[in-house]
Enzyme design. Structure first.
Site: not given
Ligand code: PGA
Length: 239
Positions: A83, A155
């Site tokens: 992430h 992302e």
């Protein structure tokens, strides 16, 4: 790093209840903090369980780390790796993330491997090079059969938690790039069969137009997943 244990359990129960009534065939996975995992496991069945991170080491003197084996024994099935907040705040580079992906796979966890460029990198036109590097190194050494167990999430850092969403065209453009890259690195079947999720300010009002793109196979939802009713609306936007 949201919700205390009791709040997290309540949220997981609400998501599980809504999953039983969902109108789409999307697979639902929730990724609560480490402290919640074993308890959340007890209140979900329809919904799958992910951790938000794992160690790159198998076991031993790594105080504060949580190993893939520990996650498995808590009933975890998936693990988010790479992430952008792990990359930027905790300096996890592509090599360490590759180690995590390999270890997680070897322990029978399904990695949800994240990639994404910063605003500066996009403005300088470097976004495709950044994504190529993150994926090429992050998934290095994996076989086509390993890739059956990997989900990739795109992302863009500038869209995470900012309220700014990539346009459907920007999302599709990058997802197509990633799919073509997977064909180049592995083979066409891997490219066709790997789920590519979009993450970054995805919400009920924009989920349907993002998911309508041919190469957007789902979403990785942050802020909007903290309200079960918003989360289920996003799930149901996946037609
Ligand atoms: P967001 O977060 O949906 O709040 O932008 C996405 C993420 O953290 O992956």
């Amino acid at each position: 790093m949201n919700t205390h244990l009791h709040e997290g359990l309540e949220l997981a129960r609400a998501v599980e209840a809504s999953a039983k009534e969902k109108t789409s065939d999307a697979l639902m996975i929730i990724a609560p903090p480490f402290t919640h995992l074993a308890k959340v496991r007890e209140v979900i069945s329809e919904v799958k369980l992910a951790a938000q991170n794992c160690s790159s080491e198998e076991s031993g003197a790594y105080t504060g780390e949580v190993s893939p084996d520990m996650l498995k024994t808590a009933g975890v099935e998936y693990v988010i790796i790479g992430h952008s907040e792990r990359r930027s705040y905790y300096h996890e580079d592509n090599e360490i993330l590759n180690k995590k992906v390999q270890l997680a796979l070897s322990k029978g966890l399904f990695p949800i491997f994240c990639c994404g460029e910063s605003l500066e990198e996009r403005e300088e036109g470097q976004m495709f090079d950044v994504i190529r590097e993150q994926i090429t190194v992050g998934l290095n050494g994996l076989s086509p059969s390993d890739m059956k167990n990997v989900i990739v999430a795109y992302e863009p850092v500038w869209a995470i938690g900012t309220g700014v969403t990539a346009s459907p065209e920007q999302a599709q453009e990058m997802h197509k790039f990633i799919r073509d890259l997977l064909a180049e690195l592995f083979n066409q079947q891997v490219a066709d069969e790997t789920s590519l999720l979009y993450g970054g300010s995805c919400k009920p009002s924009n989920a349907a137009e993002l998911f309508a793109n041919p190469d957007v196979d789902g979403g990785l939802i942050g802020g909007a997943s903290l309200k079960a009713e918003d989360f289920i609306q996003i799930v149901n936007a996946y037609a």
